[in-house]
Design an enzyme around this catalytic site. Structure first.
Site, short mmCIF file in Angstrom:
data_model
loop_
_atom_site.label_atom_id
_atom_site.label_comp_id
_atom_site.label_asym_id
_atom_site.label_seq_id
_atom_site.Cartn_x
_atom_site.Cartn_y
_atom_site.Cartn_z
N HIS A 22 -29.93 -12.65 -58.45
CA HIS A 22 -29.40 -12.24 -59.75
C HIS A 22 -28.63 -10.93 -59.62
O HIS A 22 -29.12 -9.97 -59.05
CB HIS A 22 -30.56 -12.07 -60.74
CG HIS A 22 -30.16 -11.50 -62.05
ND1 HIS A 22 -30.66 -10.32 -62.51
CD2 HIS A 22 -29.28 -11.93 -62.96
CE1 HIS A 22 -30.12 -10.06 -63.69
NE2 HIS A 22 -29.27 -11.02 -63.98
N ASP A 64 -24.17 -14.45 -64.93
CA ASP A 64 -25.12 -13.47 -65.45
C ASP A 64 -24.97 -13.32 -66.97
O ASP A 64 -23.87 -13.05 -67.46
CB ASP A 64 -24.87 -12.13 -64.77
CG ASP A 64 -25.97 -11.11 -65.01
OD1 ASP A 64 -26.82 -11.32 -65.90
OD2 ASP A 64 -25.98 -10.10 -64.30
N TYR A 112 -10.34 -4.62 -55.15
CA TYR A 112 -10.64 -4.64 -53.71
C TYR A 112 -11.97 -3.95 -53.41
O TYR A 112 -12.76 -4.45 -52.60
CB TYR A 112 -9.53 -3.95 -52.91
CG TYR A 112 -8.24 -4.71 -52.78
CD1 TYR A 112 -8.14 -6.07 -53.06
CD2 TYR A 112 -7.09 -4.06 -52.35
CE1 TYR A 112 -6.95 -6.75 -52.94
CE2 TYR A 112 -5.89 -4.74 -52.21
CZ TYR A 112 -5.82 -6.08 -52.51
OH TYR A 112 -4.64 -6.75 -52.36
#
Length: 141
Positions: A22, A64, A112
């Site tokens: 998670h 999530d 990035y």
């Protein structure tokens, strides 16, 4: 072989999805993304596009629900006039699989940095520009 697992998901990618917990994140990248230099774990799916990989991953991995923006996209660089139509495809896939989810749009270098911390990067052969997407794994119930 197994039943009900999308065939596009390689054994290596299935293992990574199982290992993720998670809050861990996974990047599904386009063909221009510097995947090898960013990835902690790299899976290559060069013959496929991001939408089909996204759809397959969301068959097995929930997003999530404890974060406002479980999906991240690299925003278009200022001054670039390109319109990433592929984002509409992503939104439709996410809505179908997970319902309405907010999406975070991140500046290129911030994206990035986030990608470098991701659990894994899936490098595809996607030719659309700005087609990189980050998914935050949710709780499997």
């Amino acid at each position: 072989m197994l039943k009900k697992i999308p065939s596009i998901l390689s054994p290596e990618l299935l293992k990574i999805l199982m290992e993720m917990g998670h809050g861990d994140e996974i990047v599904i990248s386009d063909g221009n993304f510097p995947a090898a230099s960013m990835a902690q774990r790299l899976v290559r799916l060069d013959g496929h596009g991001v939408p089909e990989v996204l759809e397959a991953v969301l068959e097995l991995m929930p997003l999530d629900v404890y974060t406002d923006e479980p999906v991240g996209l690299m925003e278009v660089v200022k001054g670039d006039t390109y319109v990433p139509e592929i984002w509409d495809t992503y939104k439709a896939i996410i809505k179908e699989k997970e319902g309405d989810k907010k999406i975070c749009y991140e500046e290129r270098f911030a994206f990035y940095e986030r990608a470098k911390k991701a659990y894994a990067v899936v490098a595809t052969g996607e030719t659309s520009l700005y087609a990189n997407i980050i998914l935050k794994k949710g709780v499997v119930v």
